[in-house]
Design a protein around this motif. Structure first.
Motif, short mmCIF file in Angstrom:
data_model
loop_
_atom_site.label_atom_id
_atom_site.label_comp_id
_atom_site.label_asym_id
_atom_site.label_seq_id
_atom_site.Cartn_x
_atom_site.Cartn_y
_atom_site.Cartn_z
N GLN A 202 0.83 -1.22 0.00
CA GLN A 202 0.00 0.00 0.00
C GLN A 202 0.86 1.26 0.00
O GLN A 202 0.53 2.26 -0.63
N LEU A 203 1.99 1.19 0.72
CA LEU A 203 2.88 2.35 0.78
C LEU A 203 3.43 2.69 -0.61
O LEU A 203 3.46 3.86 -1.02
N MET A 204 3.85 1.66 -1.36
CA MET A 204 4.43 1.91 -2.69
C MET A 204 3.36 2.49 -3.64
O MET A 204 3.64 3.38 -4.43
N ASP A 205 2.16 1.97 -3.49
CA ASP A 205 1.03 2.48 -4.28
C ASP A 205 0.79 3.97 -4.02
O ASP A 205 0.67 4.77 -4.95
N LEU A 206 0.72 4.30 -2.75
CA LEU A 206 0.48 5.71 -2.36
C LEU A 206 1.64 6.59 -2.83
O LEU A 206 1.43 7.70 -3.31
N ALA A 207 2.87 6.07 -2.70
CA ALA A 207 4.06 6.86 -3.08
C ALA A 207 3.99 7.22 -4.56
O ALA A 207 4.22 8.37 -4.93
N LYS A 208 3.66 6.24 -5.39
CA LYS A 208 3.59 6.51 -6.83
C LYS A 208 2.55 7.59 -7.12
O LYS A 208 2.76 8.47 -7.95
N LYS A 209 1.44 7.51 -6.42
CA LYS A 209 0.36 8.49 -6.65
C LYS A 209 0.79 9.89 -6.20
O LYS A 209 0.60 10.86 -6.94
N VAL A 210 1.36 10.02 -5.01
CA VAL A 210 1.69 11.39 -4.54
C VAL A 210 2.80 12.00 -5.39
O VAL A 210 2.81 13.20 -5.61
N VAL A 211 3.71 11.17 -5.89
CA VAL A 211 4.79 11.70 -6.74
C VAL A 211 4.20 12.24 -8.05
O VAL A 211 4.63 13.26 -8.57
N LYS A 212 3.17 11.57 -8.54
CA LYS A 212 2.50 12.04 -9.76
C LYS A 212 1.60 13.24 -9.49
O LYS A 212 1.00 13.78 -10.41
N GLY A 213 1.43 13.58 -8.22
CA GLY A 213 0.55 14.70 -7.89
C GLY A 213 -0.91 14.31 -7.81
O GLY A 213 -1.79 15.17 -7.76
N GLU A 214 -1.18 13.01 -7.77
CA GLU A 214 -2.58 12.57 -7.68
C GLU A 214 -3.10 12.72 -6.25
O GLU A 214 -2.34 12.66 -5.29
N GLN A 215 -4.38 12.90 -6.12
CA GLN A 215 -5.04 13.02 -4.83
C GLN A 215 -5.06 11.65 -4.13
O GLN A 215 -5.36 10.64 -4.77
N VAL A 216 -4.72 11.60 -2.83
CA VAL A 216 -4.85 10.34 -2.09
C VAL A 216 -5.65 10.61 -0.81
O VAL A 216 -5.67 11.75 -0.35
N PRO A 217 -6.29 9.58 -0.23
CA PRO A 217 -7.03 9.83 1.01
C PRO A 217 -6.09 10.28 2.12
O PRO A 217 -4.94 9.81 2.18
N ALA A 218 -6.55 11.15 3.00
CA ALA A 218 -5.69 11.68 4.08
C ALA A 218 -5.34 10.59 5.10
O ALA A 218 -4.33 10.67 5.78
N ARG A 219 -6.21 9.56 5.18
CA ARG A 219 -5.97 8.50 6.15
C ARG A 219 -6.31 7.16 5.51
O ARG A 219 -7.39 7.00 4.93
N VAL A 220 -5.38 6.20 5.61
CA VAL A 220 -5.64 4.85 5.12
C VAL A 220 -5.46 3.90 6.31
O VAL A 220 -4.36 3.75 6.84
#
Ligand code: GYE
Length: 324
Positions: free
Chosen positions: A285-303
């Motif tokens: 899940q961490l790697m998934d979130l990392a890829k998204k935030v680096v691309k500037g995509e919106q992610v949930p504030a809490r998982v």
């Protein structure tokens, strides 16, 4: 001839630039899919932590993420140093599991100013400014404490006498220690027969859990229950209880949190009575979130991680298939 040499040089240059992209020179921004993550780990204090480190390292490899990894030996100053060095190295994303909750604003502001996104994994910070990090991935520790309390209330529902409880807390100031204590206290607090007669930190380690339990046993002849904030401290305490000539799981009932293999073995063997699960397998899940935030995509504030609880019978059933 000249053509061949220049083709070789060109091939060499291409190889170099590819290597530097994935090799942590930073700033690749995930454009070609390869990102560099700086991960500041708490330490190697417990079986949980070892499994968590492995999960992060394996998942980085599988996701093609270049990982820079550091172990802070449970010291905040070491984690701050590691984060500053990741900022200097211009990694694409920083992830860390904060050893304690307080005192992060300055370094998080430095990361924000350098435009490096930060992901909190496993443990929270108490910063008021939530723009200092992108998301927080991890368990609900208050809920874990409540589950421990609920089992106890049920187990002693017919008891008339006072129930004497000792508590081994996790690392002082850490989110799991604060929250597991609070959730437990909230549930047992509804009935005055439950009394916490001693509560002290065991730093989440086996050695300290044993040492503190020995002291508890010396000053309190009548302990009914031990609530340990992780398996490792509980396992250390079992040695102390046996050393004092008592039977763990019978003379003193034991509740722990984590459900690592050694803990589950002790539960199946009847030495622990109940374990609240806390999953260390946060890597994918961490790697998934990392890829998204680096691309500037919106992610949930809490998982929040999904977790369960285990009785002795359930431990016997799942023990052989336990991954960690
Ligand atoms: O329960 C304990 C470890 O932060 C959830 O840290 C983690 C805790 C875990 O040392 O074993």
């Amino acid at each position: 001839m000249f053509k061949r040499i220049s083709a070789l040089v060109l091939a060499g240059l291409t190889a170099m630039s590819v290597a530097s992209c994935g090799g942590g020179s930073g700033g690749s921004g995930g454009g070609d899919g390869s990102i560099t993550m700086g991960f500041a780990q708490v330490g190697a204090e417990s079986g949980w932590r070892t499994a968590n480190t492995k999960s992060v390292q394996d998942s980085a490899k599988n996701a093609g993420v270049t990982l820079k990894f550091s172990d802070a030996q449970q010291k905040q100053e070491n984690q701050i140093k590691a984060i500053r060095s990741y900022i200097q190295q211009k990694v694409d994303v920083i992830a860390f599991s904060p050893v304690v909750e307080s005192g992060w604003d300055t370094v998080l502001k430095e990361a924000k100013d350098a435009k490096i996104p930060v992901i909190l994994t496993d443990r929270a910070v108490d910063s008021k400014d939530t723009s200092l990090y992108k998301t927080f991935l991890g368990s609900d520790f208050v809920e874990e404490g409540k589950k421990a309390g609920q089992w106890l209330v049920q187990e002693y529902k017919d008891a008339k006498d006072q129930v004497n409880i000792v508590e081994l807390q996790g690392t002082t100031g850490s989110a799991p220690a604060n929250d597991r204590k609070a959730g437990f206290a909230q549930v047992i607090g509804a009935d005055p027969k439950f009394k916490v007669i001693a509560s002290q930190t065991g730093d989440f380690t086996r050695a300290k859990g044993k040492e503190v339990m020995e002291a508890f046993l010396k000053s309190n002849p009548d302990i009914d229950v031990l609530y340990a904030h992780n398996d490792d401290m509980g396992l250390g305490a079992i040695e102390a209880i046996e050393g004092a000539g008592k039977v763990p799981g019978k003379d003193i009932k034991i509740i722990t949190v984590d459900a690592v293999k050694d803990g589950m073995q002790a539960l199946a063997d009847g030495k622990i009575n109940y374990i609240v699960e806390c999953s260390p397998l946060l890597g994918p899940q961490l790697m998934d979130l990392a890829k998204k935030v680096v691309k500037g995509e919106q992610v949930p504030a809490r998982v929040v991680t999904e977790e369960t609880t285990f009785t002795q019978e359930q431990a016997k059933q799942v023990l052989s298939s336990r991954q960690y």
